[in-house]
Enzyme design. Structure first.
Site, PDB file in Angstrom:
ATOM      1  N   SER B 147       0.841  -1.197   0.000  1.00  0.00           N
ATOM      2  CA  SER B 147       0.000   0.000   0.000  1.00  0.00           C
ATOM      3  C   SER B 147       0.882   1.256   0.000  1.00  0.00           C
ATOM      4  CB  SER B 147      -0.963  -0.058   1.196  1.00  0.00           C
ATOM      5  OG  SER B 147      -2.000   0.881   1.032  1.00  0.00           O
ATOM      6  N   ASP B 223     -10.202  -5.688  -2.675  1.00  0.00           N
ATOM      7  CA  ASP B 223      -9.580  -4.623  -1.890  1.00  0.00           C
ATOM      8  C   ASP B 223     -10.464  -3.380  -1.946  1.00  0.00           C
ATOM      9  OD1 ASP B 223      -7.928  -2.441  -1.105  1.00  0.00           O
ATOM     10  OD2 ASP B 223      -6.131  -3.551  -1.700  1.00  0.00           O
ATOM     11  N   HIS B 256      -7.299  -6.066   1.498  1.00  0.00           N
ATOM     12  CA  HIS B 256      -6.099  -5.231   1.673  1.00  0.00           C
ATOM     13  C   HIS B 256      -5.283  -5.651   2.903  1.00  0.00           C
ATOM     14  CE1 HIS B 256      -4.046  -1.599   0.321  1.00  0.00           C
ATOM     15  NE2 HIS B 256      -4.007  -1.118   1.549  1.00  0.00           N
TER      16      HIS B 256
END
Lengths: 278, 278
Positions: B147, B223, B256
């Site tokens: 991320s 996600d 995620h």
């Protein structure tokens, strides 16, 4: 009725966290289940993992590194909490008594007896939920645990002959009759009469005639609790006297943490899978 | 001088957590290093892992499931923190700005410029410590991240050609110029002039001529941040235009979380090992 708190895809399966109102503890209880992908209608062997002092379902779920091997081996993995919890539940300031420290007993002493019924919760209530709500083959179950949860796994298997085809533990408390953790917890939950403790002491259960096919134990050689609390030699002596095959491996340099557990988790799961496929 | 906060044996190696006084950030900084057992005097390739928003070194250290593969492959694994921290360090109430959200930039704007120097910390200061204090072969380095840390890994590799033989990311922010997280963070840390942002935008760096040999990306199809923040198609377009081989795999059903990261960690480490052994 169980409530789904979360599900996450991982390692070719689904890691779920669930909550239900427990009749045994009189509280909401949270547990996690990992279910590998499987054919529609298929059922999977179930491995129970009982956690140690201070833990919830979350510790092993996040740090146990069991999912890869469970997917490879086709094993469902169930991780309960270690006690009832909540502001209405009695507690103690110490880390080793009260909430987070249920010791897998049915308490008989006030104020614990009302809620602290982790023996019946793990032996009866939660298995019925797993059987009803998940694709579980309850004829093929194994049980393992860590520290206080190793005590839970050993004693629950010994008290329920034939239920678990595989039994293992990481750094278990093998004899609450012979360690400070056990003395404090069983005095508090069960009372001062030590004859009542024998149902909650793996070595005493074996001495009194309980049997399992065999036992796998890994123990860290650098575990701070080894000498005063865990005393694996007592389990060696009990198994030797009873003729129970015990595979105890000392892991030099390893401590009491999930770094130790995760390192040897795959080996334990393979031990379970060998016995659950038969 | 670094201080050892903890070491634990795991998976045939040692997981350590360390702290040092950072000249760049002006704060104590904590990081973790996993070192597989190795021959005396040997050095090991180094894989850097940069974490995402809200994380410290601890998230991947506890949940990343990297140790088994690192031991098998002989890789050192370094996990820094994501920002300076402390009561003397500016912060913001939001999870995506301030402490825990350093975005791997050298801030130029008040009040952030004094402490928020994560670019120089990760590019210069911490590598010197790793080279001096650990058995690291600094000629063989790879970098990965998740991320915000995927953004860090991509941009640091692109700005330092030749340093990293392997570059990969889990669900990276590929273009801060084109997402709300990036807009907020770079406006706050770097200022409103978006030409200055291009050094912190993987797609812009590529468009401006920066190159890496190839890139591996895994992205969860479930996600929540995929459409609004992560936009992997922008990286596909940038790599296509530049002729950079990009292996982007969409992982259906994955989110995620570290359940996603841990599932694909071994694949990333194998990608790194192939490139670091050459």
């Amino acid at each position: 009725m169980i409530e789904t708190l979360s599900t996450n895809r991982a390692f070719g399966g689904t890691q779920g966290v669930y909550r239900h109102a427990s009749a045994q503890t009189g509280t909401p209880m949270t547990f996690s289940v990992f279910v590998p992908d499987h054919a529609p209608g298929a059922t999977l062997p179930v491995v129970w993992y009982l956690s140690g002092l201070t833990c919830t379902h979350a510790n092993v779920t996040e740090k146990g590194e069991f999912r890869r091997a469970c997917s490879d081996l086709g094993l469902m993995f169930v991780a309960p909490d270690t006690s009832p919890r909540g502001s209405d539940v009695p507690d103690d300031e110490a880390y080793d008594f009260g909430q987070g420290a249920g010791f897998y007993v049915d308490a008989t002493q006030a104020p614990w007896a009302t809620h602290f019924r982790m023996r019946s919760y793990i032996e009866q209530e939660l298995p019925a939920i797993i059987a009803a709500q998940f694709p579980a083959d309850m004829a093929r179950q194994g049980i393992m645990g860590h520290s206080m949860g190793g005590h839970g796994a050993l004693t629950i298997a010994l008290r329920n002959p034939g239920r678990f085809a595989a039994v293992s533990a990481f750094a278990p408390i093998v004899s609450p009759l012979h360690c400070p953790w056990g003395d404090k917890a069983l005095t508090g939950y069960i009372g001062a009469d030590k004859t009542a403790w024998r149902a909650y002491d793996a070595c005493a259960l074996i001495a009194d005639g309980a049997r399992v096919p065999d036992i796998l134990v890994d123990q860290g050689g650098a575990d701070n609790f080894l000498t005063d609390q865990l005393k694996p030699h007592l389990l060696v002596e009990a198994c030797d006297a009873a003729g129970i095959p015990l595979t105890l491996t000392m892991r030099e340099g390893h401590d009491h943490s999930y770094y130790f557990i995760s390192t040897f988790m795959e080996g334990h799961l393979r031990w379970h899978a060998e016995r659950l496929r038969a």
